[in-house]
Scaffold this motif. Sequence first.
Motif, PDB file in Angstrom:
ATOM      1  N   ALA A   1      -2.151  21.348  -7.935  1.00  0.00           N
ATOM      2  CA  ALA A   1      -2.577  21.931  -9.511  1.00  0.00           C
ATOM      3  C   ALA A   1      -3.980  22.599 -10.161  1.00  0.00           C
ATOM      4  O   ALA A   1      -3.206  23.556 -10.707  1.00  0.00           O
ATOM      5  N   TYR A   2      -4.588  21.877  -9.652  1.00  0.00           N
ATOM      6  CA  TYR A   2      -6.172  22.299 -10.189  1.00  0.00           C
ATOM      7  C   TYR A   2      -7.031  22.758  -9.665  1.00  0.00           C
ATOM      8  O   TYR A   2      -8.136  23.513  -9.843  1.00  0.00           O
ATOM      9  N   VAL A   3      -6.419  23.278  -7.873  1.00  0.00           N
ATOM     10  CA  VAL A   3      -7.582  24.400  -7.445  1.00  0.00           C
ATOM     11  C   VAL A   3      -6.294  25.362  -6.816  1.00  0.00           C
ATOM     12  O   VAL A   3      -5.335  25.180  -6.559  1.00  0.00           O
ATOM     13  N   PRO A   4      -6.668  26.845  -8.120  1.00  0.00           N
ATOM     14  CA  PRO A   4      -5.260  27.572  -7.657  1.00  0.00           C
ATOM     15  C   PRO A   4      -5.732  28.311  -6.769  1.00  0.00           C
ATOM     16  O   PRO A   4      -5.825  29.777  -6.746  1.00  0.00           O
ATOM     17  N   ILE A   5      -5.786  28.162  -5.587  1.00  0.00           N
ATOM     18  CA  ILE A   5      -6.301  28.642  -3.991  1.00  0.00           C
ATOM     19  C   ILE A   5      -4.740  28.877  -3.239  1.00  0.00           C
ATOM     20  O   ILE A   5      -4.126  27.376  -3.250  1.00  0.00           O
ATOM     21  N   GLU A   6      -3.914  29.862  -2.470  1.00  0.00           N
ATOM     22  CA  GLU A   6      -2.764  29.407  -1.828  1.00  0.00           C
ATOM     23  C   GLU A   6      -3.151  29.107  -0.617  1.00  0.00           C
ATOM     24  O   GLU A   6      -1.611  27.917  -0.966  1.00  0.00           O
ATOM     25  N   VAL A   7      -3.729  28.630  -0.241  1.00  0.00           N
ATOM     26  CA  VAL A   7      -3.909  27.762   1.349  1.00  0.00           C
ATOM     27  C   VAL A   7      -3.641  26.507   0.834  1.00  0.00           C
ATOM     28  O   VAL A   7      -3.081  25.702   0.697  1.00  0.00           O
ATOM     29  N   LEU A   8      -4.804  26.214  -0.437  1.00  0.00           N
ATOM     30  CA  LEU A   8      -4.671  24.544  -0.850  1.00  0.00           C
ATOM     31  C   LEU A   8      -4.157  24.293  -1.466  1.00  0.00           C
ATOM     32  O   LEU A   8      -3.350  23.196  -1.574  1.00  0.00           O
ATOM     33  N   ALA A   9      -3.383  25.110  -1.955  1.00  0.00           N
ATOM     34  CA  ALA A   9      -1.826  24.550  -2.823  1.00  0.00           C
ATOM     35  C   ALA A   9      -0.848  24.382  -2.172  1.00  0.00           C
ATOM     36  O   ALA A   9      -0.068  23.233  -1.952  1.00  0.00           O
ATOM     37  N   PHE A  10      -0.468  25.068  -1.001  1.00  0.00           N
ATOM     38  CA  PHE A  10       0.732  25.268   0.204  1.00  0.00           C
ATOM     39  C   PHE A  10       0.240  23.753   1.146  1.00  0.00           C
ATOM     40  O   PHE A  10       1.305  22.566   0.850  1.00  0.00           O
ATOM     41  N   PHE A  11      -0.560  23.122   1.711  1.00  0.00           N
ATOM     42  CA  PHE A  11      -1.421  22.229   2.642  1.00  0.00           C
ATOM     43  C   PHE A  11      -1.772  20.972   1.592  1.00  0.00           C
ATOM     44  O   PHE A  11      -1.194  19.494   2.272  1.00  0.00           O
ATOM     45  N   GLY A  12      -1.388  21.319   0.252  1.00  0.00           N
ATOM     46  CA  GLY A  12      -1.628  19.452  -0.922  1.00  0.00           C
ATOM     47  C   GLY A  12       0.101  19.730  -0.610  1.00  0.00           C
ATOM     48  O   GLY A  12       0.666  18.157  -0.535  1.00  0.00           O
ATOM     49  N   TYR A  13       1.096  20.461  -1.093  1.00  0.00           N
ATOM     50  CA  TYR A  13       1.980  19.872  -1.219  1.00  0.00           C
ATOM     51  C   TYR A  13       3.338  19.884   0.677  1.00  0.00           C
ATOM     52  O   TYR A  13       3.627  18.803   0.313  1.00  0.00           O
ATOM     53  N   LEU A  14       2.157  20.069   1.035  1.00  0.00           N
ATOM     54  CA  LEU A  14       2.204  19.345   2.965  1.00  0.00           C
ATOM     55  C   LEU A  14       2.525  17.823   2.892  1.00  0.00           C
ATOM     56  O   LEU A  14       2.675  17.248   3.364  1.00  0.00           O
ATOM     57  N   LEU A  15       1.570  17.976   2.484  1.00  0.00           N
ATOM     58  CA  LEU A  15       0.733  16.306   2.514  1.00  0.00           C
ATOM     59  C   LEU A  15       1.351  15.428   2.048  1.00  0.00           C
ATOM     60  O   LEU A  15       1.745  14.473   1.964  1.00  0.00           O
ATOM     61  N   PHE A  16       2.010  16.023   0.686  1.00  0.00           N
ATOM     62  CA  PHE A  16       3.145  15.714  -0.261  1.00  0.00           C
ATOM     63  C   PHE A  16       4.387  15.226   0.038  1.00  0.00           C
ATOM     64  O   PHE A  16       4.993  13.881   0.220  1.00  0.00           O
ATOM     65  N   GLU A  17       4.674  15.940   1.134  1.00  0.00           N
ATOM     66  CA  GLU A  17       5.952  16.147   1.207  1.00  0.00           C
ATOM     67  C   GLU A  17       5.829  15.057   2.855  1.00  0.00           C
ATOM     68  O   GLU A  17       6.691  13.593   3.374  1.00  0.00           O
ATOM     69  N   PHE A  18       4.692  14.670   3.273  1.00  0.00           N
ATOM     70  CA  PHE A  18       4.886  14.139   4.429  1.00  0.00           C
ATOM     71  C   PHE A  18       4.210  12.225   3.713  1.00  0.00           C
ATOM     72  O   PHE A  18       5.151  11.638   4.514  1.00  0.00           O
ATOM     73  N   CYS A  19       3.670  12.268   2.560  1.00  0.00           N
ATOM     74  CA  CYS A  19       4.545  11.035   1.571  1.00  0.00           C
ATOM     75  C   CYS A  19       5.257  10.708   1.579  1.00  0.00           C
ATOM     76  O   CYS A  19       6.224   9.467   1.289  1.00  0.00           O
ATOM     77  N   ASN A  20       6.117  11.931   1.402  1.00  0.00           N
ATOM     78  CA  ASN A  20       7.581  11.541   0.980  1.00  0.00           C
ATOM     79  C   ASN A  20       8.010  10.523   1.851  1.00  0.00           C
ATOM     80  O   ASN A  20       9.181  10.492   1.694  1.00  0.00           O
ATOM     81  N   GLY A  21       8.236  11.631   2.851  1.00  0.00           N
ATOM     82  CA  GLY A  21       9.314  11.217   4.334  1.00  0.00           C
ATOM     83  C   GLY A  21       8.524   9.737   4.826  1.00  0.00           C
ATOM     84  O   GLY A  21       9.425   8.868   5.377  1.00  0.00           O
TER      85      GLY A  21
END
Length: 543
Positions: free
Chosen positions: A392-412
């Motif tokens: 949310a606080y780093v408006p860079i496309e690559v970093l935002a995308f991989f942040g969501y990827l790691l969140f979904e890994f934790c969700n798994g």
Amino acid sequence: MIVNLYWITLFVLLPVTVLHMSRSLLAKAARSFLAKAKRHTSDTPPPSPTDSVTGEDDHERIKDKEARAFQIKFLKVYLFAMAADWLQGPYTYPLFKTEFEFPEKTVASLYMTTFIAAAISSLLVGFLADKFGRRNACLAFCLIHSLSALSVLSKDLKVLYAGQALGGIGLAMLWTVFESWMVTEWNTRKLGDERLGTMFGTMTRANCSAAVLGGLIGDLAVEVSGTRKGPFVVGVAIEAIAAAMLICCWNENYGQPKDSKEKRMTPKETLRQLGDIKIWALSFISCCWEGTNFLVLFFWPGILQDAHRRIHGPDAEDVPYGPIFAAFMLAMILGALLFSAIMKRKKSRLAWPIDPFQSPSKTSWLKKAFTNPHNLMGIVIFIGGGCLLQSAYVPIEVLAFFGYLLFEFCNGIYVPCVAYHRGIVVNEGNRAGLYGLMKLPHFLFVIIALATAVEDPRHRQTVFLACFSTLVAASLASIIGLRGSAPEEKKPENDMEQLMEMSDGDSFREKMLTPHTLASASTPTLSTTRPTTAHEIIMDKQS
């Protein structure tokens, strides 16, 4: 850039995930091949099952086969029902926002309608399912969810609000009746709590696999139909298949075994279970994490699209929602694989807790933290909250995308972990009803958050900051409030008791309790004869 970032990530994660999912099968096939080759070269007959395994091992193998057969019976229906929902998930927001051109407030109100209906119906659907049958409730879900999907064929707001209300009822049913049916059937067959944890890991992996296919099929349906309504129509056909399989494959389930002499619990008796602190802890954890998860589903298309347009200009094409969602689900599968590996290791440790080459008292605190399910869940909740802040606080496309990827890994990791705790903590009577009540705070959490929705990136940052604060509290609730909910290995009082627990026969006790060993254990001796060590006794027993 759009192909390099999202499609390449998908094509990297896909073989990695498939390799990890099939690793155990490949290892088993390799061991079988090497064993056959060794017998062929040594000309020795294969060992008889009665010679190589004990009666307890035979029982465990039978139970493992029963568990696998039941997994197939349940998953082939459950996955069709989930796939229909996964098809619609990535395209609901883009359909309302981009294709129908509704303002952000209207889109948020449509989502709120879903969760208000889910919150209200969660008070009833579980108890009705326990009374009239959980298989019937699953069939009702297929019908209600199909009607909700068909509502998007109209752009009339009244029809859409009615469809979203039906979707909320279906959502409450999807999260309660299927899992309740499975857990009760599992306990009826007495397949064991440790296998139940593995079952939830398998459910999460299979569910995410269905979500990956759903994302790709949904993207194909959009390309073929030329509209984002396509995935919803395909979902109706999948619901019809799930309903037909339900009728053919599942027996009815009312929450207790057929031969049980106990009366089914009344709603009033079910409410008394809310006095258990672990029920409150699970409800609070579910409210914070799953509420945050649905806010992520609401916000991530807009956040990634805004980040993409900062790079490619305001007229840039939309990000590929289907492949992005599929990549998220692959990351979630990897998390579920990690949880299943931890549970299998925990199960083997409970069955054989002693390593003869290492003192069992020397156990790393870090190892304990990651092998206890409640500690593991607390850790991944905290890490997932940090990933959302970064996105949310780093408006860079690559970093935002991989942040969501790691969140979904934790969700798994989280999804099978919390389901495992629910399966242990919640009593059988009216399980579906109590599951519905435990979901109620989660629905209210999402409703309150969506009520404040405005079209402003700073608002999203404020929402995720508030979510991070609640996730820190949920992490503490998991580590402290759920302590002792899962079966733990018992520590023997002394080394002699450890060796006794390893024995499955009287011969080992006789060997341990010879006059020589009793004398050497009770009185000191100056004999130069070296006493028999525990490791030698164990190796002697095995030989």
